[in-house]
Every structure is written in C-alpha cells, then in structure tokens.
Design an enzyme around this catalytic site. Structure first.
Site, short mmCIF file in Angstrom:
data_model
loop_
_atom_site.label_atom_id
_atom_site.label_comp_id
_atom_site.label_asym_id
_atom_site.label_seq_id
_atom_site.Cartn_x
_atom_site.Cartn_y
_atom_site.Cartn_z
N LYS A 1 0.84 -1.20 0.00
CA LYS A 1 0.00 0.00 0.00
C LYS A 1 0.88 1.25 0.00
O LYS A 1 1.87 1.33 0.75
CB LYS A 1 -0.92 -0.01 1.23
CG LYS A 1 -1.97 1.10 1.23
CD LYS A 1 -2.90 0.95 2.44
CE LYS A 1 -4.00 2.00 2.45
NZ LYS A 1 -4.90 1.87 3.63
N SER B 1 -9.90 2.15 2.69
CA SER B 1 -9.02 2.89 1.80
C SER B 1 -8.06 2.02 1.02
O SER B 1 -7.46 2.46 0.05
CB SER B 1 -8.21 3.91 2.61
OG SER B 1 -7.35 3.25 3.54
N SER C 1 -10.11 -0.32 6.89
CA SER C 1 -9.51 -0.16 5.56
C SER C 1 -8.76 -1.37 5.04
O SER C 1 -8.36 -1.40 3.87
CB SER C 1 -8.58 1.06 5.54
OG SER C 1 -9.32 2.24 5.63
#
Length: 507
Positions: free
Chosen positions: A88, A163, A187
C-alpha cells in the site's frame, strides 16, 4: 518441470514458497509472471488500476537474490523468501515514490524505509509496486485517490472498498499473491470483504507504524492481506513484532499465528464459543449479506463451535465517536504538509502563509479537507471537552463492552460490511452513506483489538465478508477460527470463492 507462468499467478503464497524453495520454479519466474499479469489487466480505461507505481526492476533484483540464496543451499530468509508482494502506497520506500494517494506528495521519494518495508526486504520478499488508496487512507471506496479509482475485479463497474482498495484488488485480480494494507476504521477488512479476499487488522501496536504516513495515530494499524488465511498468517509473522522506533509498539512475543492457522485447517472447533454481536446486525444490512452471515454461523456450529449472543450496547455510539477522534488526529497529523520542507509547493503568494494555503488548497482532496475541518473544529477552544473529550469517554466504554463480550466468548463475529460492493460513483458525493460502510469494523479500531475478514459467500454474484474479532494479542484463536471456517467453506463450495472471479480480467 516449471509450472506455466499463467498458472503461477493462481497459486497461493504458501504453494509458491514451496515451489521456489524446492527449486521447482525460480523467484524470478514467479515475480515476472505477476509483473506480466499487472501489465495485462491493470492499465487502460477499464483496467483494475490497483497499482500507482510498479517497481519491476527492484522486484526482479530482489527475486534474483532469493534465487541465489536457494541455489547456494542457504536457508530461506523467511518462509516467504522469493514470494512477491504488493505494498500500500502509505509505507515509505527508498526505491519507489510514496504518495499516500495525494497530489501533495506526488513523486515524493522518501529518504528511509518504513519498518514494514525493511522487514519485507529482510524476509526476501520482492515488492512488485505500490498500490492505490483513498487519499491519506480517508475513504471506503478508493474513489478519493488523487490518481483515479481502482475497479473491483469481480465487477469493474463497482468499487473494491477502501481505503486499501488497491491492495485488495491486486489479490482478487491475481496481480499479487500477497499485499499489505492499513486499517484505521476498516480499511483492510472492508476491501477484503468486497473482493473475496482475507484481510487482518492486528492488535494495535503489533505491527510497527514507523514509516507509515499517519492518518489517525491512535487508530492506524498495518496488516497482512492475502487470498487464504494461512498466507495471511505467514505474512503476519514477517511484518509483526516489537519495534523500538515506534513508541506504541507492543514489546510482547508475537502470537503463533501460522501454527494456529495450520491447526484450524483441520476443521475442529469443539468447545470454542463464538459470540454474535447483537448490535452489529439488523437494520441497514442487505438481505443477501444477512443470509450469508446466517449460513456462516451454521457452518461454525457444524464445526463444533457453540454460538452465543452477546451485547455491546455502546457500539451504537462507535461511529459518532470515531468521526470525532479520527478527524481530530487528522487535523494534527496533516499540519506537517505545509509546502515548506517536502512535497508539493504552489509558488503563488507573497508570504509563507499564502504559499502554504495555496498548496494545501490545490494539493489536498475534498474528503481530506472535510476531515481536517471537522477535526480542527472539534479541537478548538470551547469545544474540545464537548466533542473530542466526550468521544474518548465513549471509546473507553466500547473497550469495556469488548472486555465483557470476550468474557462470554472466545471470538466475536459479524458481517464485515453491511452491503456488497456498490457501484462506482453511487456514494462518493454522500459522506454519511460512505461512512456507514465501516459500521461493523470501527469498534475494533477504537478498542485496539484484533479483527479479520474472510470470504463468507456470495450475494448477487458478489463477495460477502465474515468478520472474526479476538481480544488484544488473541490473534491465534482468530486465525484458528478463520482457517477452520475457510476449510469448511471450500469443501462445501467445491473450492475457494476467489476462483470464481470472472475471467474478464484474465491476461
């Protein structure tokens, strides 16, 4: 004989590790197969767009080192040595840009690696690239990225969650066998539910936040994402553990999650109590989600678990408390993006204050600005006690609810998200509707306990997630339950649900 490269991307991380370490295939072959897959399905107008940056050169260099170790007869650097991964874009990396999905950090090359990045490198894991995300991890759909939306491989007209939608979508599109996400209010787990993958939020402080660009420091937690519970456990043991550079890091031995996952896969949960949280169901949950959850409870019962209902009355106030605590910490953390030291600088203005204001206006997206304003207001003189102070009291009550519930059950369960993945654009202009996606996941972040999402089934042909929650440092029982459920579900369904991702995304 080597497995054809098209088949390599369909294997689990554990299977790939076995083949690499035995010399049946090379890490370079495996890494190149995934890079080829990314090139085939990630780009273009209708591509998955899971990646913001692909680091092919550095990934292949790491793979070559893994192959050299194995050829020399050395012990693998870790059980995942040579198995590639997607990271990420909120963890700092010296060899790739780190943007946190924001224009204000466009092109920023960090001068240091995060602890998670460093542990991946030490474990011999090639990093394929950096994945797309809602800007500064603020969002539930990956539509708030400054660099475009990520599409759900199950249906590319729908969101992959957020997210960490990029990390989850990379798994479901078979672009990576493993990925790393962060979880501030769901997330990791909500994207896992939306993509039919496995996502784990460890106990707060179990995975170092050093080099993790902060959203809300008391809530943020990095964790493993995978397609199987065992793969998640293998990655968990690589990235977890104490870090003296993180003042909130827990100085305790990591739970034996790999052993627990292997034990759970035998499928016996006799004597284990599973608590159904009364407040995490009912109104707001789609009928298909509820049906998949009810079927999951029957499956757990069939495995020998005792199902009990527990009440957590203060969960009703979790979302309200969260959306005061999180924006308050966002307001404080994002003050560092001031155009003075690094990142974007809009050189318009006659003073430092004007340059800062203009840079933040152009460099930050609407959702980030919304949360900064909410947080600044909540922390302002005369309102601090009424808003932030009261929210922290609710947080304490939620922690007590969990303690009472875990006195009655070994793990707690709920649907991960109240709906299946929704169409792109459907909720992006309705903040409240978007926030409600995290209804079931927020309480674990407020209390700092552990949570996992794994595929429960399908509704309307789209994935539904089962959330399993465990006490702080209780990951072992959570992985045991998750692995037992996964094995039973795969046996009942004739194979893993992820195998049903439509071939429209095939290379």
């Amino acid at each position: 004989m080597s497995t054809p490269s098209s088949g390599l991307v369909r294997l689990t991380a554990a299977e790939l590790a076995q083949k690499i370490h035995s010399g049946e295939v090379s890490s370079v072959e495996v890494t190149q197969a995934h890079l080829d897959r990314i090139a085939a399905v990630d780009g273009g107008e209708q591509g998955v767009h899971a990646f913001l940056h692909v680091g092919a050169e550095s990934a292949l260099a790491a793979a070559e080192l893994a192959d050299a170790r194995i050829a020399a007869g050395e012990q693998p650097a870790s059980p995942l040595d040579g198995v590639p991964l997607a990271l990420k874009d909120v963890f700092t990396t010296t060899d790739m840009p780190t943007t946190a999905g924001s224009r204000i950090l466009e092109g920023w090359q960090p001068p240091y690696d995060s602890t998670v990045t460093a542990r991946l490198r030490a474990a011999g894991i090639p990093v394929l690239g950096k994945t797309n995300m809602d800007e500064f991890a603020m969002g539930s759909s990956t539509e708030h990225s400054a660099y475009g939306v990520t599409r759900n491989p199950w249906d590319r007209t729908r969101v992959p969650g957020g997210s960490g939608g990029g990390s989850a979508a990379s798994l479901a599109a078979f672009e990576a066998p493993l990925s790393i996400g962060t979880d501030t209010g769901g997330s990791i787990r909500q994207p896992a539910a939306f993509t039919g993958t496995v996502g784990v939020k460890p106990t707060y402080g179990q995975v170092s936040r050093y080099g993790l660009i902060a959203c809300a420091s008391s809530l943020d937690q990095g964790g493993p994402c995978a397609r199987t519970v065992l793969d998640a456990a293998l990655l968990h043991e690589v990235i977890g553990g104490h870090d003296e550079r993180d003042s909130t890091s827990i100085d305790r031995e990591l739970p034996a999650v790999v052993e627990a996952a292997r034990q759970g896969a035998t499928g016996d949960l006799t004597g284990l109590r599973v608590g159904v949280v009364r407040e995490l169901g009912g109104e707001g949950y789609q009928p298909g989600v509820r049906a998949a959850f009810d079927a999951s409870l029957r499956r757990l019962e069939k495995l020998g678990a005792e199902i009990v209902e527990v009440s957590c009355p203060n969960f009703e106030y979790a979302m309200a408390a969260y959306y005061l605590i999180l924006p308050s910490e966002v307001s404080s953390n994002l003050a560092r993006f001031d155009a003075m030291r690094y990142g974007l600088r809009v050189a318009e203005g006659r003073s430092a204050e004007e340059v800062m204001a203009n840079t933040r206006e152009q460099g930050l997206g609407p959702e980030v600005k919304r949360r900064i304003m909410l947080g600044t207001y909540a922390l302002s003189s005369g309102y601090y006690d009424a808003y932030y102070g009261q929210a922290q009291k609710v947080r304490t009550l939620i922690g007590r609810d969990f303690a009472n519930a875990f006195a009655q059950a070994d793990v707690l369960v709920s649907p991960t998200a109240p709906t299946v993945p929704f169409p792109i654009g459907e909720k992006v202009d309705d903040p409240l509707a978007m926030y409600l996606n995290d209804l079931a996941t927020i309480p674990t972040n407020l209390a700092g306990v552990a949570g996992m999402s794994l595929p429960a089934g399908l509704s309307e042909g789209l994935p539904v997630g089962l959330q399993v929650m465990a006490p702080a440092l209780g990951e072992a029982v959570m992985y045991r339950v998750g692995a037992a459920f996964e094995a039973a579900r795969d046996a009942d369904e004739g194979g893993p649900l992820i195998a049903r991702v439509p071939e429209v995304v095939s290379a």
